[in-house]
Design a protein around this motif. Structure first.
Motif, PDB file in Angstrom:
ATOM      1  N   ARG B  60       0.839  -1.209   0.000  1.00  0.00           N
ATOM      2  CA  ARG B  60       0.000   0.000   0.000  1.00  0.00           C
ATOM      3  C   ARG B  60       0.872   1.256   0.000  1.00  0.00           C
ATOM      4  NH1 ARG B  60      -4.551   2.879   1.399  1.00  0.00           N
ATOM      5  NH2 ARG B  60      -3.102   4.172   2.564  1.00  0.00           N
ATOM      6  N   TRP B  61       1.862   1.253   0.864  1.00  0.00           N
ATOM      7  CA  TRP B  61       2.787   2.386   0.975  1.00  0.00           C
ATOM      8  C   TRP B  61       3.485   2.637  -0.365  1.00  0.00           C
ATOM      9  CZ3 TRP B  61       8.026   2.665   0.099  1.00  0.00           C
ATOM     10  CH2 TRP B  61       8.669   3.834   0.526  1.00  0.00           C
ATOM     11  N   ARG B  64       1.203   4.154  -2.994  1.00  0.00           N
ATOM     12  CA  ARG B  64       0.933   5.578  -2.755  1.00  0.00           C
ATOM     13  C   ARG B  64       2.158   6.418  -3.124  1.00  0.00           C
ATOM     14  NH1 ARG B  64      -2.728   9.482  -3.030  1.00  0.00           N
ATOM     15  NH2 ARG B  64      -2.271  11.192  -1.607  1.00  0.00           N
ATOM     16  N   LYS B  65       3.323   5.885  -2.797  1.00  0.00           N
ATOM     17  CA  LYS B  65       4.576   6.576  -3.117  1.00  0.00           C
ATOM     18  C   LYS B  65       4.694   6.746  -4.638  1.00  0.00           C
ATOM     19  CE  LYS B  65       8.685   7.788  -1.240  1.00  0.00           C
ATOM     20  NZ  LYS B  65       8.762   8.778  -0.163  1.00  0.00           N
ATOM     21  N   SER B  67       2.307   6.696  -6.752  1.00  0.00           N
ATOM     22  CA  SER B  67       1.254   7.559  -7.281  1.00  0.00           C
ATOM     23  C   SER B  67       1.651   9.024  -7.175  1.00  0.00           C
ATOM     24  CB  SER B  67      -0.084   7.295  -6.583  1.00  0.00           C
ATOM     25  OG  SER B  67      -0.135   7.963  -5.345  1.00  0.00           O
ATOM     26  N   SER B  68       2.436   9.377  -6.148  1.00  0.00           N
ATOM     27  CA  SER B  68       2.895  10.770  -6.056  1.00  0.00           C
ATOM     28  C   SER B  68       3.867  11.077  -7.186  1.00  0.00           C
ATOM     29  CB  SER B  68       3.509  11.070  -4.687  1.00  0.00           C
ATOM     30  OG  SER B  68       4.823  10.571  -4.598  1.00  0.00           O
ATOM     31  N   GLU B  71       1.452  11.229 -10.427  1.00  0.00           N
ATOM     32  CA  GLU B  71       0.516  12.358 -10.482  1.00  0.00           C
ATOM     33  C   GLU B  71       1.209  13.703 -10.472  1.00  0.00           C
ATOM     34  OE1 GLU B  71      -2.904  12.396  -7.903  1.00  0.00           O
ATOM     35  OE2 GLU B  71      -2.927  10.202  -7.904  1.00  0.00           O
ATOM     36  N   LEU B  72       2.252  13.824  -9.658  1.00  0.00           N
ATOM     37  CA  LEU B  72       2.923  15.124  -9.536  1.00  0.00           C
ATOM     38  C   LEU B  72       4.110  15.228 -10.483  1.00  0.00           C
ATOM     39  CD1 LEU B  72       2.844  15.369  -5.634  1.00  0.00           C
ATOM     40  CD2 LEU B  72       1.433  16.650  -7.232  1.00  0.00           C
ATOM     41  N   ASN B  73       4.412  14.134 -11.165  1.00  0.00           N
ATOM     42  CA  ASN B  73       5.499  14.134 -12.135  1.00  0.00           C
ATOM     43  C   ASN B  73       6.801  14.634 -11.505  1.00  0.00           C
ATOM     44  OD1 ASN B  73       6.920  13.974 -14.445  1.00  0.00           O
ATOM     45  ND2 ASN B  73       5.753  15.514 -15.576  1.00  0.00           N
ATOM     46  N   THR B  74       7.092  14.118 -10.328  1.00  0.00           N
ATOM     47  CA  THR B  74       8.282  14.593  -9.621  1.00  0.00           C
ATOM     48  C   THR B  74       8.966  13.439  -8.922  1.00  0.00           C
ATOM     49  OG1 THR B  74       9.082  16.282  -8.125  1.00  0.00           O
ATOM     50  CG2 THR B  74       7.089  15.145  -7.467  1.00  0.00           C
ATOM     51  N   GLN B  75      10.245  13.616  -8.615  1.00  0.00           N
ATOM     52  CA  GLN B  75      10.953  12.510  -7.978  1.00  0.00           C
ATOM     53  C   GLN B  75      10.637  12.408  -6.492  1.00  0.00           C
ATOM     54  OE1 GLN B  75      15.365  13.515  -7.700  1.00  0.00           O
ATOM     55  NE2 GLN B  75      14.678  14.824  -9.319  1.00  0.00           N
ATOM     56  N   SER B  76      10.860  11.221  -5.940  1.00  0.00           N
ATOM     57  CA  SER B  76      10.579  10.992  -4.531  1.00  0.00           C
ATOM     58  C   SER B  76      11.713  10.155  -3.949  1.00  0.00           C
ATOM     59  CB  SER B  76       9.236  10.277  -4.413  1.00  0.00           C
ATOM     60  OG  SER B  76       8.848  10.238  -3.073  1.00  0.00           O
ATOM     61  N   PHE B  77      11.824  10.218  -2.621  1.00  0.00           N
ATOM     62  CA  PHE B  77      12.977   9.568  -1.988  1.00  0.00           C
ATOM     63  C   PHE B  77      12.542   8.686  -0.827  1.00  0.00           C
ATOM     64  CE2 PHE B  77      14.315  13.540  -3.824  1.00  0.00           C
ATOM     65  CZ  PHE B  77      15.488  13.223  -4.477  1.00  0.00           C
ATOM     66  N   CYS B  78      13.397   7.742  -0.463  1.00  0.00           N
ATOM     67  CA  CYS B  78      13.165   6.941   0.730  1.00  0.00           C
ATOM     68  C   CYS B  78      14.535   6.655   1.342  1.00  0.00           C
ATOM     69  CB  CYS B  78      12.440   5.648   0.354  1.00  0.00           C
ATOM     70  SG  CYS B  78      12.176   4.578   1.753  1.00  0.00           S
ATOM     71  N   GLN B  82      14.640   6.307   7.705  1.00  0.00           N
ATOM     72  CA  GLN B  82      13.224   6.081   7.993  1.00  0.00           C
ATOM     73  C   GLN B  82      12.829   4.626   7.732  1.00  0.00           C
ATOM     74  OE1 GLN B  82      14.115   9.279   6.552  1.00  0.00           O
ATOM     75  NE2 GLN B  82      14.002   9.743   8.735  1.00  0.00           N
TER      76      GLN B  82
END
Lengths: 121, 316, 202
Positions: B60-61, B64-65, B67-68, B71-78, B82
């Motif tokens: 699920r996590w 959602r990650k 999908s961001s 939808e936002l057409n931007t990079q994401s980090f992990c 954390q």
């Protein structure tokens, strides 16, 4: 046909962008205001046909101007030109009596299309 | 060699995992790093759902990650800080670290074709080294912070930390108009005790007193070693009656305490001073002086006694 | 130490670029988070390294500060700081669309920071025909004492920076946070070059 126009935006650049997008036939009679209060004062002392109105401004914002126009029963066509393009904001300004909502930065062809649609060209 | 084959060559040789997914989370491509570390064969991976190939992913996590990113057409980090890892992969220091899986920093990149997102690229970096040294550093920092607060002999707070606590409690009591009581007690005739049983005997008594008194206190009370044989207790939100009750229990428990030392029995007693915060007190040091005066009175009255100063500066 | 005070026209131009970027970023955010984001006029000012902590104004209650570096073509680079108050963090998981037990509060804050920073700067960059890359966001500190300490203990290799402060308010969640973009002295001339180019086109 000639119309008198008021452009209200706190940004000089944004005012220039609107001016540059106006067709020559309309650019003869244009005045400028840098915030909502200035615009309302000009509207009570003179007659304008069209107002291009920004939303996010100091002193009095665009929503305040729309409300003032409603209260004073001023007869003017308002085109909101704003960076705040959330659907909720767009429907809010239309319900307050604006003729149309235009996204910033404003484009010449969009502006002309809107003016044609509302019979100013 | 063409630029394309250069790139393919490099992607297969870098020490970073590269995983490309389509927008339905199926694996389109991976590089050698992932193949080697996951020990799976490419034919069982390509065109398969990432959740089937890596069932350990928090589904699920993860969705959602992604999908961001879509939808936002931007990079994401992990970050490993954390989430230690997303993919259960072995790492390159299995012998000299205690990490079971490879600690990972993951980056999620949108892959665009003519400004429309077509894929998501995951970069998986091995940061097991960073994890290992940071964990070690944190342990050392915690130990250091603790040893800065604790008295080495008695294992209760040292004077410096205890006074910092008092300063905080004092200003809190002033600000919210709460009560605050202070108890200070001193072992009677400690010099004589040291002379009779030696310093090791004296030390044993100090240790026993500290551990015994600790059991008499509430979790919010703050107990510290003030000086050689002098101890102090901060009692937040406590009035004189409550403080006297605690002081009397401390006095009695220590008088009844038995310390065995080298086949001998040591008895001890304490003199106790008590004071509560006074409208005239402007600094926490005023509260300490009042408690000290009460303690002095208790000593002069023949030891093994409790004396207190109430709000009106009268002895009780 | 040289003053780099922007001319009135440069300031106005930057402000308008930021307004438009904020607008589009908020629209994306509002759709993604399914809520309305309230926009305020951003503030632009010059700060010295000595006065940085004072102008960031982390209140007694500040719970978290997240930093994320950004860098693009033409030497446009800087650092974004996201500053949160405690009441803001209560409903973050709900706002982001996660179940509260799926991720820690720290991860929620970092996730949201990254979304706020990258959506805004992507739009900003596209307006000046640029493209941004980002470092991974990092939690600098999770309470007030720690953030002041963190900033005060640093000795900086810059004297002045351009500071842009943007406040996000999410109405349905009574949540707000400040995004502070800090552009170091060495990159400011690159920004003013871009602004001058835009101004010259009018």
């Amino acid at each position: 046909m000639s119309s008198s126009i008021l452009i209200c935006d706190d940004s000089n650049l944004a005012r220039k962008q609107v001016l540059r997008s106006l067709p020559d036939i309309l650019s003869a009679d244009v005045q400028l205001a840098t915030n909502g209060q200035e615009a309302l004062e000009l509207l009570t002392s003179q007659n304008f046909d069209i107002l291009f109105l920004d939303l996010t401004m100091p002193i009095l914002d665009g929503l305040g101007v729309l409300q003032g126009i409603k209260e004073n029963n001023t007869n003017i066509a308002v085109f909101v030109i704003s960076a705040d393009i959330q659907p909720e904001m767009q429907s809010k300004v239309l319900s307050l009596g604006a003729k149309a909502f235009l996204k910033k930065p404003v484009k010449k062809e969009v502006l002309i299309e809107q003016l044609q649609q509302h019979g100013f060209l | 060699m063409s630029l394309e084959s250069y790139c393919a060559n490099i992607v297969d040789r870098i020490n970073t995992g590269v995983l490309i997914l389509d927008l339905d989370y199926n694996i389109v491509m991976w590089n050698r790093f992932l193949q080697v570390h996951s020990n799976k064969s490419t034919e069982n991976v390509i065109d398969k759902s990432v959740f089937d190939v890596f069932p350990e992913l928090p589904r699920r996590w993860f969705e959602r990650k992604l999908s961001s990113v879509i939808e936002l057409n931007t990079q994401s980090f992990c970050s490993w800080e954390q989430r230690h890892h997303l993919f259960e992969l072995p790492h390159t220091r299995p012998i000299t670290t205690d990490s079971v899986y490879m600690a990972q920093n993951c980056t999620f990149l949108p892959v665009l074709d003519d400004s429309k997102i077509t894929n998501i690229c995951l970069l998986i970096e091995d940061v097991t080294d960073v994890y290992h040294y940071q964990t070690k550093l944190n342990t050392v920092l915690e130990q250091l912070a603790l040893s800065n607060r604790i008295d080495g002999l008695t294992q209760i707070f040292n004077r410096k930390h205890w006074e910092e606590c008092l300063a905080k409690e004092f200003s809190r009591a002033r600000r919210y108009d709460h009560g605050l009581a202070l108890i200070m007690f001193d072992l009677d005739c400690f010099k004589l005790l040291n002379d009779t049983f030696g310093h090791q005997g004296g030390d044993k008594v100090l240790i026993k007193v500290a551990s015994l008194v600790q059991t008499l206190l509430r979790a919010c009370d703050i107990f510290g070693r003030y000086g050689g044989e002098e101890f102090a207790i901060i009692l937040p939100e406590t009035d004189l009656t409550g403080a006297l009750d605690v002081a009397e229990r401390v006095r009695r428990s220590i008088a009844e305490m038995i310390v065995e030392f080298q086949d001998e029995i040591i008895h001890a007693s304490v003199s106790v001073g008590v004071a509560v915060i006074n409208p005239a007190d402007t600094r926490y040091e005023d509260l300490i002086s009042n408690t000290d005066i009460a303690l002095y009175k208790a000593k002069n009255a023949g030891r093994n006694k409790v004396f207190a100063i109430n709000e009106l500066d009268e002895f009780v | 130490m040289s003053n780099f005070n922007l001319t009135e026209d440069q300031q106005d131009c930057l402000q308008e670029l930021i307004n438009v970027a904020m607008g589009q970023a908020s629209d994306q955010l509002a759709r993604y988070l399914d809520t309305f984001v309230y926009l305020k006029v951003p503030s632009i000012e010059q700060v010295s390294s000595q006065s940085l902590i004072g102008t960031l104004n982390p209140s007694d209650t500040t719970v978290a500060v997240v930093s994320q570096g950004f860098f693009g073509y033409e030497g446009i680079r800087g650092e974004a700081l996201l500053i949160y108050q405690p009441k803001d963090s209560d409903k973050l998981a709900d706002l982001l669309g996660y179940e509260p037990d799926e991720l820690s509060v720290e991860e929620q804050i970092i996730d949201l920071s990254s979304i706020l920073t990258t959506t805004f700067l992507n739009v900003f960059a596209s307006q000046i025909e640029n493209q941004m890359s980002y470092s991974a966001p990092r939690l600098l500190a999770s309470h007030k004492g720690a953030i002041s300490e963190h900033i005060e203990q640093q000795s900086y290799n810059w004297d002045l920076a351009l500071k842009v402060k943007i406040t996000y308010q999410v109405t349905d969640y009574s949540f707000n946070c400040d995004m502070v973009l800090l552009i170091p002295e060495s990159a400011i001339v690159n920004i003013t070059d871009v602004l001058d180019r835009i101004l010259a086109s009018f």
